[in-house]
Every structure is written in structure tokens, then in C-alpha cells.
Design a protein around this motif. Sequence first.
Motif: not given
Length: 671
Positions: A625-653
Motif C-alpha cells: 500500500v502506497t500513498g499516491s497514484v503513479s504509473k507504477k500503481t497497479d490497483l486503486l481501491i476507491a471508497g466513498e467520495d473518492a477525489g483526485s486520486k480516482l481521477s488520476k487513476a482513471q487517466e492512467l488506465g
Amino acid sequence: MDRSSAEKRVRELHDLLSQYNYEYHVLDKPSVPDVEYDQLLTELKELEEAFPDLQSPDSPTQRVGGAVLDQFKKVTHRSPMLSLGNAFNEADLRSFDRRIRESMGDHVSYICELKIDGLAISLRYEDGLFVQGATRGDGTIGEDITANLRTIRSIPLRLRQPFSIEVRGEAFMPMSSFLALNEEKEKNAEEPFANPRNAAAGSLRQLDPRIAASRNLDIFLYGIGDPGETGVESQSEGLNLLSELGLKTNNERRVCPTIDDVISYVQEWTERRAELSYDIDGIVIKVNSLAQQEELGFTAKSPRWAIAYKFPAEEVVTIIHDIELSIGRTGVITPTAILEPVRVAGTTVQRASLHNEDLIREKDIRLGDHVIIKKAGDIIPEVVSVLKDRRTGEEREFQMPTQCPACESELTRLEGEVALRCLNPKCPDQIQEGLIHFVSRNAMNIDGLGEKVVAQLFREKLIEDVADLYRLTFDQLIALERMGEKSAKNLLEAIEQSKENSLEKLLFGLGIRHVGAKAAKTIAQYFETMDALAHASVEELLQIHEIGDKMAASIVLYFDNEDVRELLAELKEVGVNLTYKGPRLQKVTDTNSPLYGKIIVLTGKLVQLTRNDAKEKIESLGGKVTGSVSKKTDLLIAGEDAGSKLSKAQELGIEIWDENRLLEEISGQEV
């Protein structure tokens, strides 16, 4: 006066004196003259003497009391007291802001607070009553200095509400108290304190509380150990709560909506710091929202949501008279400049690090040169530059030796390194430095075994390796110069206590190359016993996310040494604990888990799991588990009211799960 009347009057006096104390020492707005306060305090003392059972721990008469201590007890902080990363200029601050906004988006505000130059401490209250105070120590374990902290009149012995809470702050010595103390020391032909910070730390580490009481210390509280228990949602709300509870906070704080506002605040106090009646050495900048702080998380050493801006270091001119060489525990040869003594940033400096031979050549540093020095971060003296226009022609170039100054072995520069090394494992200076490291606070933490005592024991041939420490006797110690009977007994007791340390302390103390305190704990938690670690392969070590190729190879090489195996056998024989005592790590056995080996980010509000529970379950199945989304991120767990990290994960696929999908995978693996 009968007991009933006395009890009523004692309660009245408690309330009056506590209120007057709060007005004087916290609000700085006294409402009664000192003589009236003293008369009421005398009346209370007389009542407590007449009716001893009416004396309570929070009585204003109990500011200084109790016997002189033999030593300070250890205290484990309920949550770690982490240090902060540093910023030294505007670029560093803007880089910090950029990292925050990349993770959190633009809806971020900061709170700026003056960085008090004192001693970090923790206070614990139970149902409103002050029950324990401790130093920061290594961040996990500090020293119980409750008796000394009770002497600080701005620390309430009872809160204004019956809260159970742990708070953090900075104890300091006001400039007026510092000047008066040093004036007294000079009258008594004693060496004065170098600066208020040292004076405050020295005062609070006195075993006699009466000495601390005489030093007129003060405090500012700046944080809550676990703010989640209080219901506050921001750092600014937390500080307001502390004030409501009667705790002293610094009123110069400011909420800043943008990094430009932060920089304006920093510039303002860089110019105004001399106006204050106490020392500050910088500005602390924190993300104000506690929810955002939690989402940003921590590195191994510091929070990602805060940084300490350090004021520009004072620069002064002095002369280099000589260059001395020292050998570290890893064999690195470090040159140190011997200077004409000079005052800088409140202390007298006589030595400055030159780091390595390349730096000496690059700056063309010569013996006899006039140089500009500064304290990096107001702490470490270093040579900034040479004043070549002041040269007289009598300056001499310095030549690094080809042989070790301690053992005369040939010095070597390893490929890719700038440092010269002595590769002789029997080098006496390396052994001595290794012993000093072994007993240090972050390692085995043996009180009373400072550098001078270790050097003395080594010089007298009473210790040759770390196992010898556990064979020392009272007769050997008492024969040493300046070692009294009480000191010898205390030292033996501290050595005996260190045998019970958890494995990570020993592992770090052994000084394995590339293994720091954080890595030592991770490794100890994973392998649990020294024997299991000693037989581990590189492949097994690489199963731990935090361990890289270089560290794994270094660990295997270390335990492959016959001398090391003999040392471990000796440590076991003298009773040193070789097992991990902390919370167990659930081992990852199923490499087919869909989480195994993946880098995972948590964002938004989780409903069925806490953030820590989710992190533990993911890691138990081999995820990281890490604190920020990057190209190295494999998976995002999104809870309620997810914000910029969700948007960035979507952008990076990046693959995205909700909490229910995570729970399904976890329960499927646990069946």
C-alpha cells in the motif's frame, strides 16, 4: 477548622489558584498580584498539612515534589512521534506543495506554525488529570520526565474538561530565563549553556525536579497524538480544542489557502523572529485537513503532509588550522576541519565536516585558509567556501594518506564511491565506532554507555566486541576513572535490561551495511528469529517489499561470515534476546492471490473497514500500500467520495476496485 470546612476551602483554593495560574502562564493576562497568589498558595499548603488526605495529584502545591530519581523510566508512545522533512528555500516549499496537489487536487489549505527551538515532549491526561510526560526519544520510546514537567506552570495539572488525551508539544526556555541562568553560571565559575535549546533539554533531564523548577521553563502544545478520538477535523480545530482545554498553544499560527500565502508567512517570520521572547528555528507547514493528512500518509521517517522550513543558516568567517581523519564503523575515512573557534547560530564551533577528499579538492581547501562556515539546518557545521583573496602564500595543501591512520592497512576507494575505506575488519577504530553504534539510542539503547565510556572500556581492553559488554563486572567498572559505585550499578542494570530488547534493536545495532532502523524492524517482523534470518537466501529476503537487491546481498554476505556466526552464538550464551517481540506479521504464502506483488493505493472513505484494517489485510496477501497514484500503481481501491486520486487513476488506465470487491477478494483468500 473542621474537616468538612477544610475540604470545601481546599476545593475553592484549587479553582482559584488554577484559574490565576492559567491567566498568568497561558493567557499572559494576570488578574491578581503575585502577593495575593502566594498568600492563597500558602493557605492551601497549611490546609493540606493539617489534613493530608485532602492533598491530591492536581493540587497547585504539587508543582515540585517527590524524591530525587535514580534514573528515568522508559515510555512507549501510544503513536509514534515522527520527525519532519526539511525545506530550506522557496523552491523546496513549492515542490512540497506540488506533491500535495498531485495527490489531493487543488482543494488544499495549509496551517503554518512557528517551529519552537526546544525539546519535543508528550503529555498524557486521563479523565482530565495529568498522569505522564515523556521526551520524544527515538520517536517510539522516550523517557518519563513527569516530575520535571509538573514544574512547568503553563502545563495544567488538570484540564478544563475531563478529557483522556495524549498531546504533543515543545518545552523551551524563554530568552529571559536563559540569560539569567547563564549569568548565574558565570558567577559560579560554571560553563554556560550554549543556547536555550540545550538549556531546556538539560533542565528536563535533571533527576532532581527542584533543578527543573528553578529554570522557569515554558511550553507550547502543537498536536494531538490521536486526533481521531476528539472529533476535530483539522489541525486548526485541534489547536483550538487544546486552548479550550487550558493547554498553551502558540497564537502566531495562520491558516494559508495557497503556497504563496505560506511563503509570505515564512518571509514575515524570517524577518520578525528576533522580536520574539523565545527562539524559533523555522516554520512548520501542515496540510490543515486531518482527512487529507490520513490519505497522504507517511514515509518510514516522516509524514507526507507536513514539512519544516528551516531559516537560512548564519554564515561566519574563521581559519582552518588542521584536518583530522576519523574512521567510521563501516571503514569510511572522514576528514574534519579543525577551526579557529567561532560563534555561529548560538554555539561555539571548532570543527566542521569536509565529507571526503573530492570535496577538499573541489573547493581547494588548504591548511591556514580563511573559510566561510555555516550550520546546515542550524545543526551541522560545514565549510561553504574558501576566501582565496586572503591567502598569504603560507597555506599548505592537504594530502590524504594511503594507509589507515588507525591500523595502517591500505586505503581503498570502491568502484562508484567517493569515500576512501579501510577494509580491515580488525581495525580498532572501526570496532570502537561499531560498539558506540551498538549501544546508541536507536539500537540497544544502553543508558550510561556514551562515547567516552565506550572508548575508555575499549582502551582498557575490557571490551573487544559487543558480546563483551554483557560480561562486564562491577569490579571492572568501579576501577575505571570517574566511575562511581552508583554509576557502575546503574550501567550494569542498563546492560542487563538491554538483553530483553526486541530483535530489531539488536539487528540495527549489529551495523549490517545498508540496514537502517526501519529496515531492521521490517526484517525482524518478517523472520521473527535471528536464526531464521541468518539462514535466509537473497530470494527469501526479496520477498519483503522494502528490501532491494543491494540490501539483500549485504545481509546474506554478513551472515555468511564465520566471525558473525561466532558472535551470535556468544550473544545467545550471555542471554541476549534473539527474537522479535512486536506484533506478528501475517506471512504471505499464497503467491496466486490477486493482490500479491501489486502496488495498491487506498482513497476515499471506507465503510466496512478502517484504513489500517484494509492496509493490513492487503499486505497480508502480498500487496504493498502506497500513498499516491503513479504509473507504477497497479490497483486503486476507491471508497466513498473518492477525489483526485480516482481521477488520476482513471487517466492512467489503472485498475479500480470498490470496497465490496476488495472484501470479496479478501474473504475468498481467507476461506
